[in-house]
Motif scaffolding. Sequence first.
Motif, mmCIF file in Angstrom:
data_model
loop_
_atom_site.group_PDB
_atom_site.id
_atom_site.type_symbol
_atom_site.label_atom_id
_atom_site.label_comp_id
_atom_site.label_asym_id
_atom_site.label_seq_id
_atom_site.Cartn_x
_atom_site.Cartn_y
_atom_site.Cartn_z
ATOM 1 N N GLN A 31 0.123 -3.496 3.855
ATOM 2 C CA GLN A 31 0.311 -2.418 4.878
ATOM 3 C C GLN A 31 -0.756 -1.727 4.325
ATOM 4 O O GLN A 31 -1.169 -0.456 4.647
ATOM 5 C CB GLN A 31 1.416 -1.900 5.117
ATOM 6 C CG GLN A 31 2.368 -2.833 5.916
ATOM 7 C CD GLN A 31 4.102 -1.898 6.402
ATOM 8 O OE1 GLN A 31 3.995 -1.185 5.827
ATOM 9 N NE2 GLN A 31 4.718 -3.089 6.910
ATOM 10 N N VAL A 32 -0.675 -1.722 2.916
ATOM 11 C CA VAL A 32 -1.475 -0.551 2.474
ATOM 12 C C VAL A 32 -3.054 -1.156 3.115
ATOM 13 O O VAL A 32 -3.442 -1.631 2.697
ATOM 14 C CB VAL A 32 -2.008 -1.065 0.192
ATOM 15 C CG1 VAL A 32 -2.884 -0.142 0.270
ATOM 16 C CG2 VAL A 32 -0.084 -1.336 0.261
ATOM 17 N N PRO A 33 -3.856 0.292 3.993
ATOM 18 C CA PRO A 33 -5.552 0.068 3.487
ATOM 19 C C PRO A 33 -6.516 -0.429 2.891
ATOM 20 O O PRO A 33 -6.225 0.006 1.675
ATOM 21 C CB PRO A 33 -5.409 1.081 4.013
ATOM 22 C CG PRO A 33 -3.897 2.615 4.196
ATOM 23 C CD PRO A 33 -3.361 1.903 3.366
ATOM 24 N N GLY A 34 -7.368 -1.122 3.452
ATOM 25 C CA GLY A 34 -8.240 -1.617 2.088
ATOM 26 C C GLY A 34 -7.663 -2.987 2.333
ATOM 27 O O GLY A 34 -8.210 -3.794 1.431
ATOM 28 N N PHE A 35 -6.475 -3.589 2.302
ATOM 29 C CA PHE A 35 -6.324 -5.231 2.064
ATOM 30 C C PHE A 35 -6.599 -6.192 1.793
ATOM 31 O O PHE A 35 -7.764 -6.070 3.094
ATOM 32 C CB PHE A 35 -4.828 -5.024 2.218
ATOM 33 C CG PHE A 35 -4.575 -6.271 1.843
ATOM 34 C CD1 PHE A 35 -3.610 -6.415 0.726
ATOM 35 C CD2 PHE A 35 -3.977 -7.187 2.713
ATOM 36 C CE1 PHE A 35 -2.740 -7.943 0.395
ATOM 37 C CE2 PHE A 35 -3.203 -8.562 2.146
ATOM 38 C CZ PHE A 35 -3.069 -8.439 1.240
ATOM 39 N N VAL A 36 -7.034 -6.230 0.568
ATOM 40 C CA VAL A 36 -8.013 -7.909 1.002
ATOM 41 C C VAL A 36 -7.199 -9.219 0.542
ATOM 42 O O VAL A 36 -7.173 -9.938 1.102
ATOM 43 C CB VAL A 36 -9.103 -7.916 0.102
ATOM 44 C CG1 VAL A 36 -9.806 -9.258 0.068
ATOM 45 C CG2 VAL A 36 -10.239 -6.457 0.502
ATOM 46 N N SER A 52 -3.869 -8.410 -7.258
ATOM 47 C CA SER A 52 -3.741 -7.574 -5.971
ATOM 48 C C SER A 52 -5.153 -7.217 -5.718
ATOM 49 O O SER A 52 -5.741 -6.061 -6.763
ATOM 50 C CB SER A 52 -2.593 -6.007 -5.828
ATOM 51 O OG SER A 52 -1.628 -6.402 -5.713
ATOM 52 N N VAL A 53 -5.873 -7.149 -4.594
ATOM 53 C CA VAL A 53 -7.870 -7.240 -4.310
ATOM 54 C C VAL A 53 -7.532 -6.008 -2.960
ATOM 55 O O VAL A 53 -6.946 -6.133 -1.695
ATOM 56 C CB VAL A 53 -8.138 -8.373 -3.748
ATOM 57 C CG1 VAL A 53 -9.700 -7.768 -3.784
ATOM 58 C CG2 VAL A 53 -8.503 -9.172 -4.956
ATOM 59 N N PHE A 54 -7.920 -4.921 -2.994
ATOM 60 C CA PHE A 54 -8.430 -3.869 -2.187
ATOM 61 C C PHE A 54 -10.196 -4.229 -2.244
ATOM 62 O O PHE A 54 -10.653 -3.650 -3.287
ATOM 63 C CB PHE A 54 -7.720 -2.834 -2.325
ATOM 64 C CG PHE A 54 -5.996 -2.809 -2.089
ATOM 65 C CD1 PHE A 54 -5.732 -2.518 -0.821
ATOM 66 C CD2 PHE A 54 -5.516 -3.363 -3.359
ATOM 67 C CE1 PHE A 54 -4.295 -3.080 -0.490
ATOM 68 C CE2 PHE A 54 -3.838 -3.694 -3.565
ATOM 69 C CZ PHE A 54 -3.249 -3.122 -1.703
ATOM 70 N N GLN A 55 -10.432 -2.991 -0.721
ATOM 71 C CA GLN A 55 -11.380 -2.343 -0.548
ATOM 72 C C GLN A 55 -11.997 -1.280 -1.808
ATOM 73 O O GLN A 55 -13.479 -0.890 -1.952
ATOM 74 C CB GLN A 55 -11.542 -2.318 0.496
ATOM 75 C CG GLN A 55 -11.804 -3.422 1.325
ATOM 76 C CD GLN A 55 -12.072 -3.621 3.101
ATOM 77 O OE1 GLN A 55 -13.326 -3.010 2.920
ATOM 78 N NE2 GLN A 55 -12.844 -4.719 3.587
ATOM 79 N N ASP A 56 -11.142 -0.489 -2.162
ATOM 80 C CA ASP A 56 -11.388 0.557 -2.528
ATOM 81 C C ASP A 56 -10.613 0.737 -3.724
ATOM 82 O O ASP A 56 -8.923 0.064 -3.268
ATOM 83 C CB ASP A 56 -11.265 1.865 -1.646
ATOM 84 C CG ASP A 56 -9.944 2.030 -0.839
ATOM 85 O OD1 ASP A 56 -9.466 1.781 -1.289
ATOM 86 O OD2 ASP A 56 -10.248 2.372 0.478
#
Length: 94
Positions: A31-36, A52-56
């Motif tokens: 649910q975290v924004p930018g989740f990859v 954990s990988v995210f866009q930002d």
Amino acid sequence: MHAAVRRYEGVADPAEAARLVAEGFVPLVRQVPGFVAYYWVDAGNGVMLSTSVFQDRSGTEESIERAARFVRDNLAALLPNPPQVTAGEVVASA
């Protein structure tokens, strides 16, 4: 992209920790924004890792906070030691 790696040592019951992470934490982190992507790895000998990988960067920071709360509230008995946390910008990927 940004990533966070958390290393947990002294895991009392890796199978139960994996079940709780899959059923409880994975839905939260997605649910975290930018989740990859998210990975929970059993490295053996009571060591487990999460990536954990995210866009930002803000997504990565939020995942670290959510992981700390989830461990405190749901996994404290299974993960008795604080994790080693490393986070930063992804500079190469495949």
